[in-house]
Design an enzyme around this catalytic site. Sequence first.
Site, PDB file in Angstrom:
ATOM      1  N   CYS A 170      -5.708  -3.176   2.643  1.00 31.27           N
ATOM      2  CA  CYS A 170      -5.430  -2.971   4.070  1.00 31.27           C
ATOM      3  C   CYS A 170      -6.658  -3.106   4.972  1.00 31.27           C
ATOM      4  CB  CYS A 170      -4.739  -1.620   4.247  1.00 31.27           C
ATOM      5  SG  CYS A 170      -3.791  -1.558   5.774  1.00 31.27           S
ATOM      6  N   GLU A 215       0.862  -1.188   0.000  1.00 29.09           N
ATOM      7  CA  GLU A 215       0.000   0.000   0.000  1.00 29.09           C
ATOM      8  C   GLU A 215       0.900   1.240   0.000  1.00 29.09           C
ATOM      9  OE1 GLU A 215      -2.459   0.520   3.549  1.00 29.09           O
ATOM     10  OE2 GLU A 215      -3.933   1.636   2.370  1.00 29.09           O
ATOM     11  N   LYS A 267      -9.914   1.585  -2.536  1.00 28.87           N
ATOM     12  CA  LYS A 267     -10.180   1.134  -1.148  1.00 28.87           C
ATOM     13  C   LYS A 267     -11.616   1.460  -0.771  1.00 28.87           C
ATOM     14  CE  LYS A 267      -7.661   1.341   3.286  1.00 28.87           C
ATOM     15  NZ  LYS A 267      -6.438   1.922   3.886  1.00 28.87           N
TER      16      LYS A 267
HETATM   17  N1  LIG Z   1      -3.855   1.121   7.416  1.00 21.69           N
HETATM   18  C1  LIG Z   1      -5.030   0.523   7.289  1.00 21.69           C
HETATM   19  O1  LIG Z   1      -5.761   0.755   6.340  1.00 21.69           O
HETATM   20  C2  LIG Z   1      -5.531  -0.461   8.283  1.00 21.69           C
HETATM   21  C3  LIG Z   1      -4.860  -0.653   9.588  1.00 21.69           C
HETATM   22  O2  LIG Z   1      -3.737  -0.260   9.852  1.00 21.69           O
HETATM   23  C4  LIG Z   1      -5.670  -1.393  10.581  1.00 21.69           C
HETATM   24  O3  LIG Z   1      -6.797  -1.808  10.250  1.00 21.69           O
HETATM   25  O4  LIG Z   1      -5.240  -1.557  11.720  1.00 21.69           O
END
Ligand SMILES: NC(=O)CC(=O)C(=O)O
Length: 276
Positions: free
Chosen positions: A155, A44, A114
């Site tokens: 994520c 990401e 996302k």
């Molecule tokens: N960074 C993200 O999108 C998610 C994350 O770090 C978490 O769900 O904890």
Amino acid sequence: MMRLFRAALVQMQVGKDRTQNLVNAAKLIAEAKCDGAKLVALPECFNSPYGTKFFNEYAESIPNGPTCEMLSKAAKENSIYLVGGTLPERENNKLYNTCTVWSPKGELLAKYRKMHLFDIDIPGGITFKESDVLQAGNELVMFEMEGIKVGLGICYDMRFEELAKLYRLQGCEILIYPGAFNMTTGPIHWELLQRGRALDNQVFVFAISPARNEQGYIAWGHSQITNPWGKVTTQAGHSQEIIYGDIDLSECDKIRQQIPIFTQRRTDIYDTVKNK
Ligand SMILES: NC(=O)CC(=O)C(=O)O
């Protein structure tokens, strides 16, 4: 139909210099290809630091900016499927956190935005609000790699089991999540969520983090490959490295046959309860 292939997850160091990030990514992609990878995946926000204050400055349009140019060229030169992590995308003055996927000919195969924005507030831990600057995507996106269906998430999306289940119901055997968990949630949630998604849906799960940095948003690292049995087969540490997995899709067939949960779902009951 391809059932065996090597995947490479590139846990790369990401800094403030966009050009340097692109050069580093291109070098690591070529290294993964030399080591036999057919599919290479990046983390990401691989072209920019991860943080709401950076998204506007680093945003690019897709597929015209320097980041997509590099991705397309790298996929073509190395003749690989390339999951280009994510980049901040700008379209019509709106910003998104977007994953692009490139074919071995360098064509854009898929683009996923996302869907669940990372808005959390853990006092003494971490507060982050992507929705201050980003818009959420509204579409599930899959791509096909020589007969294998792959579902995309980013994520925080891995926390939403409904998304993973919808991909499984549409025939996916692999789910890929470029991600950047942090030092508060990473230690307990990162591995467990991926094992859960893999086991619930009898799919392979690949999650690709940036390497841990010293300041700003500190990424947990630990890029991971989990098999459909729910077992972590490969996990990175927290520094820059590439991890590899020799993926055998017959593992999905075997486990789905042995434990046939998808033919045993009681949707007759679930639907009744849901509609009450
Ligand atoms: N960074 C993200 O999108 C998610 C994350 O770090 C978490 O769900 O904890």
